[in-house]
Write a protein that holds these residues in place. Structure first.
Motif, mmCIF file in Angstrom:
data_model
loop_
_atom_site.group_PDB
_atom_site.id
_atom_site.type_symbol
_atom_site.label_atom_id
_atom_site.label_comp_id
_atom_site.label_asym_id
_atom_site.label_seq_id
_atom_site.Cartn_x
_atom_site.Cartn_y
_atom_site.Cartn_z
ATOM 1 N N VAL A 46 0.843 -1.199 0.000
ATOM 2 C CA VAL A 46 0.000 0.000 0.000
ATOM 3 C C VAL A 46 0.883 1.255 0.000
ATOM 4 N N ALA A 47 1.988 1.220 0.737
ATOM 5 C CA ALA A 47 2.906 2.364 0.754
ATOM 6 C C ALA A 47 3.545 2.564 -0.617
ATOM 7 N N TYR A 48 3.905 1.461 -1.286
ATOM 8 C CA TYR A 48 4.447 1.561 -2.643
ATOM 9 C C TYR A 48 3.449 2.234 -3.584
ATOM 10 N N LEU A 49 2.202 1.791 -3.528
ATOM 11 C CA LEU A 49 1.192 2.351 -4.421
ATOM 12 C C LEU A 49 0.914 3.818 -4.097
ATOM 13 N N GLY A 50 0.888 4.156 -2.813
ATOM 14 C CA GLY A 50 0.692 5.559 -2.438
ATOM 15 C C GLY A 50 1.855 6.431 -2.877
ATOM 16 N N GLY A 51 3.074 5.938 -2.678
ATOM 17 C CA GLY A 51 4.249 6.674 -3.128
ATOM 18 C C GLY A 51 4.292 6.809 -4.637
ATOM 19 N N LEU A 52 3.892 5.745 -5.329
ATOM 20 C CA LEU A 52 3.854 5.792 -6.797
ATOM 21 C C LEU A 52 2.870 6.846 -7.272
ATOM 22 N N ARG A 53 1.684 6.860 -6.690
ATOM 23 C CA ARG A 53 0.673 7.827 -7.107
ATOM 24 C C ARG A 53 1.129 9.268 -6.841
ATOM 25 N N TRP A 54 1.680 9.490 -5.646
ATOM 26 C CA TRP A 54 2.112 10.830 -5.296
ATOM 27 C C TRP A 54 3.259 11.293 -6.197
ATOM 28 N N LEU A 55 4.250 10.423 -6.418
ATOM 29 C CA LEU A 55 5.390 10.808 -7.254
ATOM 30 C C LEU A 55 5.015 10.940 -8.720
ATOM 31 N N LEU A 56 4.065 10.126 -9.195
ATOM 32 C CA LEU A 56 3.593 10.288 -10.574
ATOM 33 C C LEU A 56 2.897 11.630 -10.760
ATOM 34 N N ASP A 57 2.014 11.978 -9.829
ATOM 35 C CA ASP A 57 1.330 13.266 -9.928
ATOM 36 C C ASP A 57 2.317 14.422 -9.872
ATOM 37 N N TRP A 58 3.293 14.326 -8.978
ATOM 38 C CA TRP A 58 4.281 15.400 -8.845
ATOM 39 C C TRP A 58 5.128 15.524 -10.107
ATOM 40 N N SER A 59 5.643 14.404 -10.608
ATOM 41 C CA SER A 59 6.529 14.474 -11.775
ATOM 42 C C SER A 59 5.768 14.844 -13.046
ATOM 43 N N LEU A 60 4.528 14.389 -13.176
ATOM 44 C CA LEU A 60 3.755 14.788 -14.354
ATOM 45 C C LEU A 60 3.357 16.257 -14.283
ATOM 46 N N GLY A 61 3.100 16.763 -13.092
ATOM 47 C CA GLY A 61 2.827 18.194 -12.948
ATOM 48 C C GLY A 61 4.038 19.034 -13.283
ATOM 49 N N ARG A 62 5.207 18.513 -12.985
ATOM 50 C CA ARG A 62 6.434 19.264 -13.234
ATOM 51 C C ARG A 62 6.945 19.119 -14.665
ATOM 52 N N TRP A 63 6.976 17.877 -15.181
ATOM 53 C CA TRP A 63 7.580 17.635 -16.498
ATOM 54 C C TRP A 63 6.634 17.008 -17.518
ATOM 55 N N GLY A 64 5.379 16.811 -17.161
ATOM 56 C CA GLY A 64 4.451 16.112 -18.039
ATOM 57 C C GLY A 64 4.251 16.769 -19.397
ATOM 58 N N GLU A 65 4.182 18.077 -19.400
ATOM 59 C CA GLU A 65 3.977 18.782 -20.675
ATOM 60 C C GLU A 65 5.198 18.652 -21.575
ATOM 61 N N ARG A 66 6.376 18.737 -20.986
ATOM 62 C CA ARG A 66 7.606 18.605 -21.763
ATOM 63 C C ARG A 66 7.749 17.186 -22.334
ATOM 64 N N TRP A 67 7.305 16.186 -21.540
ATOM 65 C CA TRP A 67 7.398 14.791 -21.985
ATOM 66 C C TRP A 67 6.199 14.381 -22.837
ATOM 67 N N ARG A 68 5.229 15.282 -22.967
ATOM 68 C CA ARG A 68 3.991 15.051 -23.708
ATOM 69 C C ARG A 68 3.203 13.856 -23.169
ATOM 70 N N ILE A 69 3.112 13.782 -21.855
ATOM 71 C CA ILE A 69 2.300 12.768 -21.193
ATOM 72 C C ILE A 69 1.093 13.481 -20.610
ATOM 73 N N ARG A 70 -0.094 13.071 -21.020
ATOM 74 C CA ARG A 70 -1.314 13.787 -20.637
ATOM 75 C C ARG A 70 -1.776 13.503 -19.216
ATOM 76 N N GLY A 71 -1.484 12.312 -18.698
ATOM 77 C CA GLY A 71 -1.914 11.977 -17.342
ATOM 78 C C GLY A 71 -1.527 10.555 -16.979
ATOM 79 N N THR A 72 -2.009 10.107 -15.840
ATOM 80 C CA THR A 72 -1.642 8.771 -15.379
ATOM 81 C C THR A 72 -2.328 7.675 -16.185
ATOM 82 N N GLY A 73 -3.364 8.000 -16.917
ATOM 83 C CA GLY A 73 -4.039 7.025 -17.765
ATOM 84 C C GLY A 73 -3.346 6.801 -19.097
#
Length: 86
Positions: A21-48
């Motif tokens: 559960v901690a892995y999944l929570g950390g994954l979700r939090w870090l995915l949201d953070w990194s996509l908010g920071r670099w998602g547009e540059r990497w052209r990734i629209r979201g976690t889906g």
């Protein structure tokens, strides 16, 4: 016999469930953070988006690397206790 008497199977199962559960929570939090920071540059629209899979694997690898000393310490501790309890 010592592992059975000391309920190590149940304790390790509970520990691994909490860790999962901690892995999944950390994954979700870090995915949201990194996509908010670099998602547009990497052209990734979201976690889906399927393009997020390499990033998710990288994050899970880093979380596993960080958690390895904790897992090893608990495993060694659980394996030495039945040996000395006789």
């Amino acid at each position: 016999m010592g592992h059975y008497v000391l309920n190590h199977a149940y304790k390790m199962t509970a520990f691994l469930a909490i860790l999962f559960v901690a892995y999944l929570g950390g994954l979700r939090w870090l995915l949201d953070w990194s996509l908010g920071r670099w998602g547009e540059r990497w052209r990734i629209r979201g976690t889906g988006d399927t393009a997020v899979l390499p990033l998710a694997l990288l994050i899970l690898s880093l979380l596993g690397f960080i958690a390895t000393p904790i897992q090893n310490t608990l495993t060694v501790r659980r394996n030495t206790r039945p040996t000395f309890s006789g």
